[in-house]
Design an enzyme around this catalytic site. Structure first.
Site, PDB file in Angstrom:
ATOM      1  CE  LYS A 231      -4.135  -1.435   2.177  1.00 35.11           C
ATOM      2  NZ  LYS A 231      -5.424  -1.482   2.776  1.00 35.11           N
TER       3      LYS A 231
ATOM      4  CG  ASP B 242      -8.375   0.571   3.158  1.00 35.91           C
ATOM      5  OD1 ASP B 242      -9.846  -0.253   2.925  1.00 35.91           O
ATOM      6  OD2 ASP B 242      -6.984   0.154   3.092  1.00 35.91           O
TER       7      ASP B 242
HETATM    8  P1  NAP Z   1      -0.789  -3.538  10.977  1.00 33.53           P
HETATM    9  O1  NAP Z   1       0.112  -1.938  10.394  1.00 33.53           O
HETATM   10  O2  NAP Z   1      -0.160  -4.678  11.190  1.00 33.53           O
HETATM   11  O3  NAP Z   1      -1.482  -3.258  12.906  1.00 33.53           O
HETATM   12  C1  NAP Z   1      -1.540  -3.510  13.769  1.00 33.53           C
HETATM   13  C2  NAP Z   1      -2.036  -2.606  15.194  1.00 33.53           C
HETATM   14  O4  NAP Z   1      -2.565  -4.092  16.020  1.00 33.53           O
HETATM   15  C3  NAP Z   1      -0.367  -1.879  15.406  1.00 33.53           C
HETATM   16  O5  NAP Z   1      -0.835  -1.147  16.238  1.00 33.53           O
HETATM   17  C4  NAP Z   1      -0.401  -3.414  16.530  1.00 33.53           C
HETATM   18  O6  NAP Z   1       0.710  -2.502  18.001  1.00 33.53           O
HETATM   19  C5  NAP Z   1      -1.417  -4.051  17.473  1.00 33.53           C
HETATM   20  N1  NAP Z   1      -1.441  -4.438  17.749  1.00 33.53           N
HETATM   21  C6  NAP Z   1      -1.048  -5.970  16.631  1.00 33.53           C
HETATM   22  N2  NAP Z   1      -1.034  -7.329  17.277  1.00 33.53           N
HETATM   23  C7  NAP Z   1      -1.336  -7.209  18.820  1.00 33.53           C
HETATM   24  C8  NAP Z   1      -1.466  -7.081  19.992  1.00 33.53           C
HETATM   25  N3  NAP Z   1      -1.080  -8.731  20.787  1.00 33.53           N
HETATM   26  N4  NAP Z   1      -1.500  -6.612  21.617  1.00 33.53           N
HETATM   27  C9  NAP Z   1      -1.625  -5.062  21.407  1.00 33.53           C
HETATM   28  N5  NAP Z   1      -1.429  -4.796  20.308  1.00 33.53           N
HETATM   29  C10 NAP Z   1      -1.256  -5.011  19.202  1.00 33.53           C
HETATM   30  O7  NAP Z   1      -1.926  -3.656  10.511  1.00 33.53           O
HETATM   31  P2  NAP Z   1      -3.679  -3.234   9.738  1.00 33.53           P
HETATM   32  O8  NAP Z   1      -3.489  -3.697   8.433  1.00 33.53           O
HETATM   33  O9  NAP Z   1      -3.769  -1.826  10.300  1.00 33.53           O
HETATM   34  O10 NAP Z   1      -5.117  -3.985   9.802  1.00 33.53           O
HETATM   35  C11 NAP Z   1      -4.978  -4.464  11.141  1.00 33.53           C
HETATM   36  C12 NAP Z   1      -6.022  -5.008  11.723  1.00 33.53           C
HETATM   37  O11 NAP Z   1      -7.894  -4.557  10.337  1.00 33.53           O
HETATM   38  C13 NAP Z   1      -6.061  -6.786  11.174  1.00 33.53           C
HETATM   39  O12 NAP Z   1      -7.032  -7.602  11.463  1.00 33.53           O
HETATM   40  C14 NAP Z   1      -6.583  -6.684   9.599  1.00 33.53           C
HETATM   41  O13 NAP Z   1      -7.288  -7.476   9.425  1.00 33.53           O
HETATM   42  C15 NAP Z   1      -8.095  -5.314   8.947  1.00 33.53           C
HETATM   43  N6  NAP Z   1      -8.436  -4.901   8.446  1.00 33.53           N
HETATM   44  C16 NAP Z   1      -9.801  -5.030   8.388  1.00 33.53           C
HETATM   45  C17 NAP Z   1     -10.077  -4.448   7.456  1.00 33.53           C
HETATM   46  C18 NAP Z   1     -11.399  -4.705   7.030  1.00 33.53           C
HETATM   47  O14 NAP Z   1     -11.697  -3.552   5.684  1.00 33.53           O
HETATM   48  N7  NAP Z   1     -12.705  -4.650   7.636  1.00 33.53           N
HETATM   49  C19 NAP Z   1      -9.294  -3.219   6.272  1.00 33.53           C
HETATM   50  C20 NAP Z   1      -7.872  -3.827   6.387  1.00 33.53           C
HETATM   51  C21 NAP Z   1      -7.655  -3.783   7.538  1.00 33.53           C
HETATM   52  P3  NAP Z   1       2.099  -2.277  17.279  1.00 33.53           P
HETATM   53  O15 NAP Z   1       2.288  -0.870  16.718  1.00 33.53           O
HETATM   54  O16 NAP Z   1       2.338  -2.097  18.828  1.00 33.53           O
HETATM   55  O17 NAP Z   1       2.468  -3.191  17.235  1.00 33.53           O
END
Ligand code: NAP
Length: 279
Positions: free
Chosen positions: A64, A100
């Site tokens: 992205k 998004d």
């Molecule tokens: P990302 O960039 O990897 O960010 C994940 C975030 O979650 C980070 O801030 C991370 O914290 C935090 N995190 C991960 N594991 C954790 C844990 N065990 N305890 C506390 N905090 C934790 O991921 P993303 O792209 O933003 O996506 C995140 C989620 O959204 C995923 O589940 C994805 O499938 C979902 N999503 C859904 C849609 C939709 O259309 N519905 C679209 C996009 C994403 P740190 O900063 O401390 O590492």
């Protein structure tokens, strides 16, 4: 016409079925297909799309941000978010968008009982999805935005880069204590996602009845966190609404037509096993 989806890995994506069902319904001669593209191979796939008359493509993790230098134009919202998830190919030019955040807000709006401009908002997580969501909510001028993350430095970065400094960063523990202050609470962390069904991102003891609780996870369609919130009288919003609405906005960019969002939703639900309560 062809539309691509690039990601790595991309095999799990539910977008092809969702988009193709909407194309078929409007009798549009479009075909959406996915391409597993390793980091470093972006230039090759973009050349392929251009040489083969593709109308556009979606971009997912991990491309992205890295796709941006390949584009001729990037719209204001995608620039502010710092990521592109949709590319339109128009007269040979590549134009980048990010649907998004706006997709999230379009889905959320259907659940709101008061406008975003009158709401105090808490966002959990500070990754890519949080960036897009925070920026799009910010454009609606809410009363306040707080971003709580395991790594608060990342939350602060989003506040500076996407909210012009107009927000607060907290730890997850701090947010838990202040939960009753918020009208809208959004989980953007993957906590509670398949197969970790029993995990929740934040204790809901202090949640007020009537708070809008949104989880952008769509597998499972209703996370344990949303179920707990519902029991406490929250209005819940699941990740399906963001997923479908971001796809609907991309569909409009490529075709100039509005897709049948309900059909898209049903198509995704079917792919996920067909059982869901909160549509
Ligand atoms: P990302 O960039 O990897 O960010 C994940 C975030 O979650 C980070 O801030 C991370 O914290 C935090 N995190 C991960 N594991 C954790 C844990 N065990 N305890 C506390 N905090 C934790 O991921 P993303 O792209 O933003 O996506 C995140 C989620 O959204 C995923 O589940 C994805 O499938 C979902 N999503 C859904 C849609 C939709 O259309 N519905 C679209 C996009 C994403 P740190 O900063 O401390 O590492």
């Amino acid at each position: 016409m062809n539309i691509g989806l690039i990601g790595y890995p991309v095999h799990h994506s539910l977008s092809p079925e969702m988009q193709n069902s909407a194309f078929r319904e409007l009798d549009l001669n479009y075909k959406y297909e996915k391409f597993n593209v390793e980091p470093g191979k972006l230039g090759d796939i973009i050349c392929y799309f251009q040489a083969n008359g593709f109308k556009g493509f979606n971009v997912t993790i991990p491309h992205k941000e890295t796709v941006m230098p390949f584009l001729d134009e990037i719209d204001e919202e995608a620039l502010a978010i710092g990521a592109v998830n949709t590319v339109d190919i128009k007269d040979g030019k590549l134009i980048g968008y990010n649907t998004d955040g706006k997709g999230f807000v379009n889905g959320l709006k259907q659940k709101l009982i008061k406008p975003i401009s009158e709401s105090h908002i808490l966002i959990l997580g500070a990754g890519g999805a949080a960036r897009a969501i925070a920026h799009s909510l910010y454009l609606h001028q809410p009363m306040s935005i707080v971003i709580a993350n395991r790594t608060t430095r990342r939350a602060e970065k989003i506040i500076q880069e996407c909210l012009k400094g107009d927000g607060n960063a907290l730890t997850l523990q701090e947010a838990e204590h202040m939960l009753s202050r918020f009208d809208i609470v959004v989980n953007t962390t993957p906590i509670g996602m398949h197969p970790n069904y029993n995990e929740i991102p934040l204790d809901l003891r202090r949640l007020n009845e009537g708070t809008v609780l949104s989880d952008i996870i769509y597998n499972p369609l209703k996370t344990k966190w949303l179920k707990l919130g519902e029991q406490k009288g929250a209005i819940i919003d699941n990740g399906l609404s963001m997923f479908v609405h971001q796809g609907a906005l991309a569909f409009e960019i490529w075709t100039g037509r509005k897709p049948n969002v309900n059909l898209m939703k049903e198509t995704v639900i079917k792919q996920l096993g067909g059982s869901y309560v909160n549509r």
